[in-house]
Design a protein around this motif. Structure first.
Motif, PDB file in Angstrom:
ATOM      1  N   ALA A  42       0.823  -1.205   0.000  1.00 56.67           N
ATOM      2  CA  ALA A  42       0.000   0.000   0.000  1.00 56.67           C
ATOM      3  C   ALA A  42       0.859   1.257   0.000  1.00 56.67           C
ATOM      4  O   ALA A  42       0.581   2.235  -0.707  1.00 56.67           O
ATOM      5  CB  ALA A  42      -0.934  -0.015   1.219  1.00 56.67           C
ATOM      6  N   ARG A  43       1.913   1.222   0.798  1.00 58.61           N
ATOM      7  CA  ARG A  43       2.824   2.377   0.834  1.00 58.61           C
ATOM      8  C   ARG A  43       3.469   2.597  -0.536  1.00 58.61           C
ATOM      9  O   ARG A  43       3.660   3.727  -0.978  1.00 58.61           O
ATOM     10  CB  ARG A  43       3.908   2.166   1.899  1.00 58.61           C
ATOM     11  N   TRP A  44       3.802   1.491  -1.185  1.00 60.24           N
ATOM     12  CA  TRP A  44       4.411   1.595  -2.513  1.00 60.24           C
ATOM     13  C   TRP A  44       3.431   2.204  -3.518  1.00 60.24           C
ATOM     14  O   TRP A  44       3.807   3.032  -4.350  1.00 60.24           O
ATOM     15  CB  TRP A  44       4.865   0.201  -2.974  1.00 60.24           C
ATOM     16  N   ASP A  45       2.157   1.789  -3.449  1.00 58.73           N
ATOM     17  CA  ASP A  45       1.141   2.350  -4.347  1.00 58.73           C
ATOM     18  C   ASP A  45       0.996   3.852  -4.133  1.00 58.73           C
ATOM     19  O   ASP A  45       0.877   4.624  -5.099  1.00 58.73           O
ATOM     20  CB  ASP A  45      -0.206   1.658  -4.122  1.00 58.73           C
ATOM     21  N   ASP A  46       1.020   4.259  -2.843  1.00 60.97           N
ATOM     22  CA  ASP A  46       0.917   5.696  -2.545  1.00 60.97           C
ATOM     23  C   ASP A  46       2.110   6.461  -3.133  1.00 60.97           C
ATOM     24  O   ASP A  46       1.950   7.542  -3.713  1.00 60.97           O
ATOM     25  CB  ASP A  46       0.849   5.923  -1.032  1.00 60.97           C
ATOM     26  N   LEU A  47       3.314   5.891  -2.974  1.00 54.95           N
ATOM     27  CA  LEU A  47       4.508   6.559  -3.489  1.00 54.95           C
ATOM     28  C   LEU A  47       4.483   6.639  -4.999  1.00 54.95           C
ATOM     29  O   LEU A  47       4.810   7.680  -5.596  1.00 54.95           O
ATOM     30  CB  LEU A  47       5.763   5.791  -3.018  1.00 54.95           C
ATOM     31  N   ALA A  98       1.801   6.641  -6.945  1.00 59.51           N
ATOM     32  CA  ALA A  98       0.776   7.603  -7.340  1.00 59.51           C
ATOM     33  C   ALA A  98       1.311   9.026  -7.209  1.00 59.51           C
ATOM     34  O   ALA A  98       1.037   9.905  -8.055  1.00 59.51           O
ATOM     35  CB  ALA A  98      -0.485   7.408  -6.499  1.00 59.51           C
ATOM     36  N   LEU A  99       2.108   9.287  -6.156  1.00 58.34           N
ATOM     37  CA  LEU A  99       2.680  10.611  -5.950  1.00 58.34           C
ATOM     38  C   LEU A  99       3.656  10.959  -7.098  1.00 58.34           C
ATOM     39  O   LEU A  99       3.638  12.085  -7.613  1.00 58.34           O
ATOM     40  CB  LEU A  99       3.396  10.670  -4.617  1.00 58.34           C
ATOM     41  N   VAL A 100       4.457  10.006  -7.489  1.00 54.83           N
ATOM     42  CA  VAL A 100       5.426  10.231  -8.578  1.00 54.83           C
ATOM     43  C   VAL A 100       4.700  10.503  -9.881  1.00 54.83           C
ATOM     44  O   VAL A 100       5.054  11.414 -10.632  1.00 54.83           O
ATOM     45  CB  VAL A 100       6.378   9.015  -8.713  1.00 54.83           C
ATOM     46  N   GLU A 101       3.640   9.709 -10.173  1.00 59.25           N
ATOM     47  CA  GLU A 101       2.866   9.927 -11.404  1.00 59.25           C
ATOM     48  C   GLU A 101       2.223  11.306 -11.402  1.00 59.25           C
ATOM     49  O   GLU A 101       2.173  11.990 -12.441  1.00 59.25           O
ATOM     50  CB  GLU A 101       1.799   8.852 -11.548  1.00 59.25           C
ATOM     51  N   GLY A 102       1.734  11.723 -10.220  1.00 60.93           N
ATOM     52  CA  GLY A 102       1.123  13.051 -10.123  1.00 60.93           C
ATOM     53  C   GLY A 102       2.116  14.163 -10.419  1.00 60.93           C
ATOM     54  O   GLY A 102       1.803  15.147 -11.078  1.00 60.93           O
TER      55      GLY A 102
END
Length: 394
Positions: A380-385, A387-391
């Protein structure tokens, strides 16, 4: 205001051959301290030994001119071969007045076997080559039996003169450094000392031995990142900066009590301990460690073989042979320890090992409920990170 006038040597006509300033000194180890690449080294050294040859090569002179005999034929000394292997011309000049006539820093050149001075004077000599040196070495090996007889005679003379010191420790001075039940590391600026000191850094860090530098060996310890506890020797090759670092100083004196090194130490504000003895400074360092209760003596750069004893060029080297017999049960010679083992593990092998360890950890975590929960949390933490990079990118 004083104005200093200097001569522009760059406009002087170039001499034929290898050009450079001459650096003159009868003591090779003193010359190498100020020798620079491209200089012409002028020495007076009979039987150039290995340590001197390596020291000269490190300084990269344009050529070496020897007023002595580079190979006398007493024994197969290896210094000249080291110079030739490095591509440094070696010329022997049979002229007793050469050292006195040459001015340090004067411009000169080496053209074949001829030393040409800017004044116009030329000095012819013998240029060594590989074939000539090989033939001379064969003759020198045939003379080893005579040198062995002389070595044995010197050994008996040393026993007669120093039996009380050698067998009973009579004459060993008192020192303040505690060596009782400790390891002692003795460093001499000899063969492969740099590599062996580097190989021993983990041993020094773990066991914290008493560090003894024999003359220039103290500088070798400092260059390797250590502080000597004791400096032993006649103080002719250790630097002032190392002498004033706070180590206890033991000056090697002649048997009649003369100790030229005392004046130098006292001039630097030190209070030396005087140790009168025959033999070499590395011998008295070993005898000192043995007498003061060291459990182990590790020697770096010292002399161990007959050719090395002869290479030193002193009759007193027979004392080193006897001293090694005296402390033999405690002595470990670290010579060549840097070449004893080299890792065979490649970088790709280490990367593969790391990947296997990570996979093993992943499997171990997945096999337990707690581990599965941990992996899900990390996912989950990896998905959040991500998503932040893609943003940030969009």
């Amino acid at each position: 205001m004083a104005i200093r006038l200097t001569r522009d040597t760059s406009r002087e006509p170039a001499l034929p051959g290898l050009n450079g300033p001459v650096r003159v000194d009868r003591r090779t180890k003193d010359l190498t301290k100020r020798l620079r690449p491209g200089d012409i080294a002028v020495i007076d050294h009979t039987d150039i030994d290995r340590v001197s040859g390596e020291a000269l090569v490190d300084r990269r002179p344009a050529a070496v001119v020897n007023a002595g005999r580079s190979v006398s034929g007493r024994y197969p000394n290896v210094g000249p071969q080291i110079l030739l292997d490095a591509g440094i011309p070696l010329i022997d000049v049979d002229d007793d007045t050469l050292m006195d006539r040459l001015k340090d820093g004067a411009r000169a050149s080496v053209d074949g076997a001829v030393l040409r001075l800017a004044s116009g004077e030329t000095v012819a000599g013998q240029l060594w080559d590989t074939a000539m040196l090989a033939e001379t070495m064969d003759e020198a090996r045939a003379s080893l039996s005579q040198q062995l007889e002389a070595f044995a005679a010197n050994t008996m003379a040393y026993i007669n003169e120093e039996r009380d010191l050698l067998f009973d420790g009579v004459g060993v001075p008192e020192i303040s450094t505690n060596m009782l039940d400790r390891h002692v590391l003795i460093v001499v600026r000899g063969y492969h000392y740099k590599e062996d000191l580097a190989a021993l850094r983990h041993y020094i860090r773990e066991y914290k031995p008493v560090l003894i530098g024999v003359d220039g060996g103290a500088d070798a310890l400092v260059e390797a990142g250590h502080r000597p506890d004791i400096i032993v020797g006649d103080m002719d090759s250790v630097s002032d900066s190392v002498l004033t670092m706070g180590a206890e100083v033991v000056v090697h004196a002649y048997r009649d009590g003369r100790a030229p090194g005392v004046a130098r130490v006292e001039a630097l504000g030190g209070t030396p301990v005087v140790f009168p003895a025959m033999g070499t400074s590395e011998d008295i360092a070993m005898l000192l460690a043995d007498d003061k209760g060291a459990t182990l003596i590790v020697a770096v750069g010292t002399h161990a073989t007959l050719v090395e004893f002869l290479d030193k060029g002193r009759a007193g080297m027979s004392s080193t042979f006897l001293t090694r017999l005296r402390v033999g049960s405690k002595l470990i010679d670290a010579k060549g320890v840097s070449r004893l083992y080299r890792t065979r593990i490649s970088s790709w092998s280490l990367v593969g090992l790391a990947i296997v360890c990570l996979l093993s950890l992943f499997v171990a975590l997945w096999a337990t409920p707690t581990g599965q929960a941990t992996l899900q949390l990390l996912g989950a933490r990896w998905d959040d990170l991500w998503a932040l990079v893609e943003g940030l990118l969009t």
